[in-house]
Design a protein around this motif. Structure first.
Motif, short mmCIF file in Angstrom:
data_model
loop_
_atom_site.label_atom_id
_atom_site.label_comp_id
_atom_site.label_asym_id
_atom_site.label_seq_id
_atom_site.Cartn_x
_atom_site.Cartn_y
_atom_site.Cartn_z
N LEU A 182 1.58 -4.10 4.06
CA LEU A 182 1.63 -5.37 3.32
C LEU A 182 1.62 -6.51 4.34
O LEU A 182 2.27 -6.44 5.37
CB LEU A 182 2.89 -5.47 2.47
CG LEU A 182 3.08 -4.42 1.37
CD1 LEU A 182 4.37 -4.68 0.61
CD2 LEU A 182 1.90 -4.45 0.41
N GLU A 183 0.81 -7.54 4.04
CA GLU A 183 0.78 -8.68 4.95
C GLU A 183 1.57 -9.85 4.40
O GLU A 183 1.79 -10.86 5.07
CB GLU A 183 -0.66 -9.10 5.20
CG GLU A 183 -1.35 -8.13 6.14
CD GLU A 183 -2.84 -8.37 6.19
OE1 GLU A 183 -3.32 -9.34 5.59
OE2 GLU A 183 -3.51 -7.56 6.85
N TYR A 184 1.95 -9.70 3.14
CA TYR A 184 2.57 -10.82 2.43
C TYR A 184 3.55 -10.26 1.41
O TYR A 184 3.21 -9.32 0.68
CB TYR A 184 1.44 -11.56 1.69
CG TYR A 184 1.81 -12.90 1.18
CD1 TYR A 184 1.62 -14.03 1.98
CD2 TYR A 184 2.33 -13.07 -0.10
CE1 TYR A 184 1.95 -15.29 1.51
CE2 TYR A 184 2.65 -14.33 -0.56
CZ TYR A 184 2.47 -15.44 0.25
OH TYR A 184 2.80 -16.67 -0.20
N TYR B 238 17.78 -14.15 4.21
CA TYR B 238 17.70 -14.52 5.62
C TYR B 238 17.53 -13.27 6.49
O TYR B 238 16.72 -13.24 7.42
CB TYR B 238 18.92 -15.33 6.07
CG TYR B 238 18.91 -15.53 7.56
CD1 TYR B 238 17.84 -16.19 8.17
CD2 TYR B 238 19.91 -15.00 8.36
CE1 TYR B 238 17.78 -16.33 9.54
CE2 TYR B 238 19.85 -15.12 9.74
CZ TYR B 238 18.79 -15.79 10.33
OH TYR B 238 18.73 -15.91 11.68
N SER B 239 18.29 -12.23 6.14
CA SER B 239 18.19 -10.98 6.88
C SER B 239 16.76 -10.45 6.86
O SER B 239 16.20 -10.06 7.88
CB SER B 239 19.16 -9.96 6.28
OG SER B 239 18.88 -8.67 6.74
N LEU B 240 16.14 -10.47 5.66
CA LEU B 240 14.78 -9.95 5.53
C LEU B 240 13.79 -10.76 6.37
O LEU B 240 12.93 -10.20 7.05
CB LEU B 240 14.37 -9.95 4.05
CG LEU B 240 13.09 -9.18 3.72
CD1 LEU B 240 13.21 -7.71 4.09
CD2 LEU B 240 12.74 -9.32 2.24
N THR B 241 13.95 -12.09 6.37
CA THR B 241 13.03 -12.90 7.18
C THR B 241 13.21 -12.57 8.67
O THR B 241 12.26 -12.55 9.43
CB THR B 241 13.24 -14.42 6.99
OG1 THR B 241 14.56 -14.77 7.37
CG2 THR B 241 12.98 -14.85 5.56
N PHE B 242 14.44 -12.28 9.06
CA PHE B 242 14.72 -11.92 10.46
C PHE B 242 14.02 -10.60 10.82
O PHE B 242 13.44 -10.47 11.89
CB PHE B 242 16.23 -11.81 10.64
CG PHE B 242 16.66 -11.34 12.00
CD1 PHE B 242 16.68 -12.22 13.09
CD2 PHE B 242 17.07 -10.03 12.21
CE1 PHE B 242 17.08 -11.79 14.34
CE2 PHE B 242 17.47 -9.60 13.46
CZ PHE B 242 17.48 -10.48 14.54
N TYR B 243 14.03 -9.65 9.90
CA TYR B 243 13.42 -8.35 10.18
C TYR B 243 11.89 -8.40 10.11
O TYR B 243 11.22 -7.56 10.70
CB TYR B 243 13.98 -7.27 9.24
CG TYR B 243 15.24 -6.65 9.79
CD1 TYR B 243 16.44 -7.34 9.74
CD2 TYR B 243 15.23 -5.39 10.39
CE1 TYR B 243 17.60 -6.80 10.27
CE2 TYR B 243 16.38 -4.84 10.93
CZ TYR B 243 17.56 -5.55 10.87
OH TYR B 243 18.70 -5.01 11.41
N LEU B 244 11.35 -9.36 9.35
CA LEU B 244 9.89 -9.42 9.19
C LEU B 244 9.25 -10.48 10.09
O LEU B 244 8.04 -10.65 10.08
CB LEU B 244 9.54 -9.72 7.73
CG LEU B 244 9.94 -8.64 6.72
CD1 LEU B 244 9.54 -9.06 5.31
CD2 LEU B 244 9.30 -7.29 7.06
N LYS B 245 10.08 -11.18 10.84
CA LYS B 245 9.60 -12.30 11.65
C LYS B 245 8.38 -11.91 12.49
O LYS B 245 8.35 -10.85 13.09
CB LYS B 245 10.73 -12.77 12.57
CG LYS B 245 10.54 -14.18 13.10
CD LYS B 245 11.84 -14.64 13.74
CE LYS B 245 11.77 -15.91 14.54
NZ LYS B 245 10.84 -16.92 14.24
N ASP B 246 7.39 -12.79 12.46
CA ASP B 246 6.15 -12.63 13.25
C ASP B 246 5.28 -11.45 12.83
O ASP B 246 4.31 -11.13 13.49
CB ASP B 246 6.46 -12.49 14.76
CG ASP B 246 7.24 -13.67 15.30
OD1 ASP B 246 7.02 -14.78 14.76
OD2 ASP B 246 8.05 -13.50 16.21
#
Ligand SMILES: [Zn+2]
Length: 373
Positions: A108-110, A121-129
């Motif tokens: 998944l790209e999105y 916030y945790s999820l954004t940290f794990y998916l960052k970049d």
């Protein structure tokens, strides 16, 4: 897809679904992960929660950012597992590790997710970049200001206001079978440490954490192990309205607001800062006895004298070169400071999770060895 070691299965009608949906499309029941084989094995070569990969979904890549193995310590007589020591400061990181691995595996790209305190916030940290995330916010009042600032500064994140409910192919909500798999690793860690407690007390908001721990116990039993913990959920007042999942074996305790305030101030006086819902878990664990409270707890910033900071540096150096050592052993390596000073510093460092300890038998005596975590 033959290599899959699990299915996403509805707990009510038994239908198998292809994605980590929050609920079954046929009967709206909760969907969880069912394994083809149950075996509890610890693989210390794997990072973070993946040491328990035999009872976690198998993906091509195991994404970890150092979550899990959070410290257990005694705080004013109550055993506490401090989930604050996860990379973003909450147990949600355990869920994010599994979800991020799934997302990578599914190419998944999105993804789209509804805003949930700590989890998003945790999820954004794990998916960052790696993956773009659209965060749907229902009510701007509910979003924490700190979180909003972090999202706004993150290029991979788009914020949108939520309009109605719609589940798309790229939707990953907090309540989903992978979250449960990640969170249940808390129970595996307690079991691995062989902690001799009857009750595991967790905060209850949506109920997902308590549910996950109960499922973790079930998975251990299905692996043939004799596990006898009770999962106890603590709630402030009667906030049953938010609970979305539960299981009959979970015991729920309601803690009155004034009692929560009492615990908050008692802990604060001793330098511990925690959320009201964590204080409620602490209160229940204290009252029940033979319990461990799973909470997130921080520490009041305190002024450190130059001497204390130097002492800490000495301890780190000695333990990295010569550890594990007793407090006495550390003092022997560098007697420039007093033995009492080492005792005090090591105790406070352990409480904060800066150093770890183990108790070993030396002859007929039990001695405590300190080491780097
Ligand atoms: Zn169903």
């Amino acid at each position: 897809m033959d290599s899959l070691n699990f299915n996403f299965k509805c707990t009510v009608c038994g239908s198998i679904v292809s994605r980590p949906l929050p609920t079954c499309p046929y009967c709206s029941g909760l969907v969880t992960v069912e394994y083809k084989e149950y075996a509890y094995r610890i693989d210390r070569s794997k990072p973070g929660i993946w040491r328990y990969s035999s009872l976690l979904p198998r993906f091509n890549e195991m994404i970890s950012r150092g979550e899990g193995l959070t410290p257990v310590s005694k705080v004013e007589g109550v055993l506490v597992k401090n989930e604050r020591k996860n990379p973003t400061g909450s147990y949600a990181d355990r869920a994010s590790a599994v979800i991020a691995s799934y997302i990578r595996d599914a190419n998944l790209e999105y993804v789209t997710t509804s805003y949930v305190d700590d989890f998003t916030y945790s999820l954004t940290f794990y998916l960052k970049d790696t993956v773009k995330i659209e965060i749907l916010i229902e009510d701007l009042h509910q979003a924490s200001f700190d979180d909003l600032l972090k999202f706004i500064g993150n290029e991979g994140v788009e914020l949108a206001l939520r309009r109605g409910m719609s589940v798309r192919d790229d939707t990953i909500e907090y309540v989903n079978p992978l979250t449960i798999e990640g969170l249940k690793t808390i129970i595996f860690e307690i079991y691995e440490r062989g902690l001799n407690v009857e009750n595991i007390v967790v905060p209850m908001e949506t109920g997902v954490l308590a549910y996950s721990l109960a499922k973790g116990i079930e998975d251990l039993r299905r692996s043939g192990l004799d596990v006898n913990y009770n999962v106890v959920a603590a709630m402030i007042g009667d906030s049953r309205g938010q609970v979305v999942v539960s299981r009959p074996e979970i015991r729920i305790f309601h803690v009155e607001g004034y009692e929560v305030l009492k615990v908050l101030s008692k802990l604060a006086k001793r330098g511990f800062i925690t959320k009201p819902i964590s204080a409620a878990s602490y209160a229940v664990a204290e009252n029940l006895g033979s319990s461990i409270a799973v909470i997130t707890m921080g520490f009041k910033p305190y002024k450190v004298t130059l001497r204390e900071r130097r002492l800490k540096d000495v301890i780190f150096k000695v333990l990295s070169e010569r550890g594990p050592l007793t407090a006495y052993g550390v003092w022997r390596e560098n007697p420039r400071y007093t033995l009492r000073g080492y005792y005090k510093a090591l105790k406070s460092m352990e409480l904060r999770g800066d150093v770890c300890s183990e108790v070993v038998l030396k002859g007929a005596r039990r001695v405590k060895l300190y080491k780097l975590c």
